[in-house]
Design a protein around this motif. Structure first.
Motif, mmCIF file in Angstrom:
data_model
loop_
_atom_site.group_PDB
_atom_site.id
_atom_site.type_symbol
_atom_site.label_atom_id
_atom_site.label_comp_id
_atom_site.label_asym_id
_atom_site.label_seq_id
_atom_site.Cartn_x
_atom_site.Cartn_y
_atom_site.Cartn_z
ATOM 1 N N THR A 78 0.841 -1.197 0.000
ATOM 2 C CA THR A 78 0.000 0.000 0.000
ATOM 3 C C THR A 78 0.876 1.247 0.000
ATOM 4 O O THR A 78 1.810 1.354 0.802
ATOM 5 N N ASP B 44 -1.938 7.030 -9.885
ATOM 6 C CA ASP B 44 -1.885 5.731 -10.575
ATOM 7 C C ASP B 44 -0.442 5.325 -10.917
ATOM 8 O O ASP B 44 -0.156 4.151 -11.113
ATOM 9 N N ASP C 271 -0.377 -2.126 -4.684
ATOM 10 C CA ASP C 271 -1.692 -2.748 -4.930
ATOM 11 C C ASP C 271 -2.796 -1.730 -4.662
ATOM 12 O O ASP C 271 -3.811 -1.702 -5.341
ATOM 13 N N THR C 272 -2.576 -0.907 -3.634
ATOM 14 C CA THR C 272 -3.578 0.088 -3.237
ATOM 15 C C THR C 272 -2.869 1.400 -2.923
ATOM 16 O O THR C 272 -1.742 1.385 -2.428
ATOM 17 N N GLN D 90 -2.689 -3.313 -12.276
ATOM 18 C CA GLN D 90 -3.987 -2.797 -11.833
ATOM 19 C C GLN D 90 -3.955 -2.630 -10.309
ATOM 20 O O GLN D 90 -3.294 -3.410 -9.629
ATOM 21 N N GLY D 91 -4.692 -1.662 -9.818
ATOM 22 C CA GLY D 91 -4.777 -1.477 -8.374
ATOM 23 C C GLY D 91 -5.909 -0.512 -8.081
ATOM 24 O O GLY D 91 -6.649 -0.119 -8.984
ATOM 25 N N SER D 92 -6.046 -0.128 -6.811
ATOM 26 C CA SER D 92 -7.160 0.769 -6.479
ATOM 27 C C SER D 92 -6.665 1.956 -5.662
ATOM 28 O O SER D 92 -5.643 1.871 -4.980
ATOM 29 N N GLU E 270 -7.916 4.307 -2.635
ATOM 30 C CA GLU E 270 -8.926 4.369 -1.571
ATOM 31 C C GLU E 270 -8.812 5.732 -0.889
ATOM 32 O O GLU E 270 -7.726 6.073 -0.382
#
Ligand SMILES: Cc1cc2nc3c(=O)[nH]c(=O)nc-3n(C[C@H](O)[C@H](O)[C@H](O)COP(=O)(O)OP(=O)(O)OC[C@H]3O[C@@H](n4cnc5c(N)ncnc54)[C@H](O)[C@@H]3O)c2cc1C
Ligand code: SF4
Ligand code: SF4
Length: 393
Positions: free
Chosen positions: A103, A115, A123-124, A238-240, A242
């Motif tokens: 993270t 990004d 990952d995040t 790819q990831g997110s 939050e």
């Protein structure tokens, strides 16, 4: 974890309220009370005339609940610093070696390129955005970091050892009563215990110490810019992202009104090409040749410590344990022996060409290309070649 106030001792003098830089203390019904803003910096403890304030006893004990690698990614003027990518690259390796998630943690306002942290390996991305966070200020950052750590329980947190990171990370460590290893040069996971091995020079750089934080969580370390190499972006990752809420602390105590950037230009660690001169260049006037070579290559020059001690160059050019770390694409080392304290500053370089008259010089142990000859002859020949090349273009 907040400080503890013994109400039976507190006389309500209010001294502590003005001492707290974080707006964490108030007087209520004639006694001090502490709120969630407390980052356990300890400043009020010494200020209390009747010793009514003490540090919390509790530590966060290691347990399986604590999982994941976090990297605190510093921004300035909404731009992520290069050290953030270097640490995300290292964090990815650590996360892969223990099968955990990585993270990236970012605080700021309108921060550009979140990004890109995912493309670098995260990952995040945990992102707290507020206009008040645009100016990097250690106290609210540390307070927010402590809150997130307590909520999400990462096993490891890494920080860049920038002046900011060097201030914020100890605040977080003190508040959570956990360990912090400064200026690590090697980080890996012990395959048997799963603990983070934090290696750094010790005893004046004469030996490398490997430190583990076995009992408390999270395990935390700082790493100087340039120690690790930033990974090439992987466009397919790819990831997110939050978003995390942030509530501004009450405007009490210390307030950051503005931030004035220094006048200095690019730092040595910002260059893709660095030419380093050691004592082997022989005389101060030869430094001009080294500078010329660096300029022709579009880079800057660095020096080993004896050249600073001799007054041949200014301190920002010193490379090594007590100078700066560099991680250029190309590093040319001229007449440097390769003492361990010097090598600590060049471990992130991608390609090293070392020139030394001694075929057994330790610098050759880390060089990709070893050239045994007079370094000034080498430098002058390269300058001629580069100039000739420019003329023909
Ligand atoms: C606590 C501590 C912190 C330190 N921090 C740093 C630091 O941050 N950075 C740092 O650099 N050092 C640091 N040092 C000093 C370090 O230990 C070494 O003394 C220093 O790096 C040596 O510098 P040098 O290689 O230029 O000189 P030397 O060790 O004297 O080496 C000169 C080299 O040049 C070669 N040579 C001589 N003539 C020629 C020629 N004509 N052509 C080519 N090669 C030639 C020699 O073979 C030799 O290998 C630190 C030391 C201590 C104790
Ligand atoms: S933040 Fe520091 S000064 Fe303020 S209450 Fe907590 S320990 Fe005391
Ligand atoms: S300084 Fe000590 S005595 Fe005074 S209000 Fe704070 S806790 Fe109470």
């Amino acid at each position: 974890m907040a400080v503890v106030i013994d109400k039976s001792l507190c006389v309500g003098c209010g001294t502590c309220v003005g001492t707290c830089p974080n707006g964490a203390l108030d007087l209520q019904d004639g006694a001090a009370v502490v709120n969630d803003n407390c980052i356990n910096c300890g400043m009020c403890i010494d200020a209390c005339p009747v010793s009514a304030i003490s540090a919390p006893e509790e530590e966060i004990k290691a347990s399986d609940e604590w999982s994941g690698i976090w990297v605190f990614c510093q921004q300035t003027d909404a731009q992520l610093l290069p050290v953030s990518y270097e640490l995300v690259g290292k964090g990815r390796q650590l996360a892969d070696s223990c099968g955990q998630k990585l993270t990236a943690v970012v605080f700021g306002y309108n921060v550009w390129g979140l990004d890109s942290l995912i493309k670098a390996g995260a990952d995040t991305v945990l992102y707290a955005e507020d206009r008040a966070l645009s100016l990097a200020f250690e106290i609210p950052y540390a307070s927010l970091m402590c809150r997130l750590i307590k909520e999400k329980k990462p096993a490891v947190v890494l920080y860049g050892a920038t002046p900011f990171g060097r201030t914020m990370a100890p605040m977080v460590a003190a508040s959570l009563r956990t360990g912090l290893t400064a200026d690590c040069t090697v980080l890996d996971i012990d395959p048997e215990t799963g603990l983070l091995r934090q290696t750094r020079p010790a005893f004046g750089g004469n030996l490398m110490a490997t430190i583990v934080c076995a009992d408390t969580r999270p395990q935390m370390a700082t790493v100087r810019p340039g120690v690790f190499t930033a990974p090439a972006p992987d466009e397919t990752r790819q990831g997110s992202v939050e978003w995390v809420p942030w509530e501004k602390a009450a405007d009490k105590g210390l307030k950051l009104l503005d931030f004035a950037a220094g006048k200095e230009g690019r730092k040595l660690s910002d260059f893709d090409v660095v030419v380093i001169a050691g004592r082997g260049i022989g005389q101060k006037k030869n430094l001009a040749v080294v500078k010329e070579l660096a300029e022709l290559l579009g880079g800057d020059f660095g020096v080993s410590r004896p050249l600073i001690d001799e007054g041949w160059a200014e301190y920002p050019h010193q490379v090594g344990q007590t100078g700066c770390s560099v991680a250029p694409r190309l590093l040319i080392s001229l007449g440097v022996s390769g003492a361990i304290q010097h090598l600590a500053g060049i471990s992130g370089a991608q390609t090293i060409i070392a020139v030394n008259t001694d075929p057994d010089a330790p610098i050759f142990g880390v060089a990709d290309y070893a050239v045994v000859c007079d370094c000034m002859e080498f430098a002058r020949a390269m300058i001629e070649e580069l100039k000739a090349e420019k003329k023909t273009v």
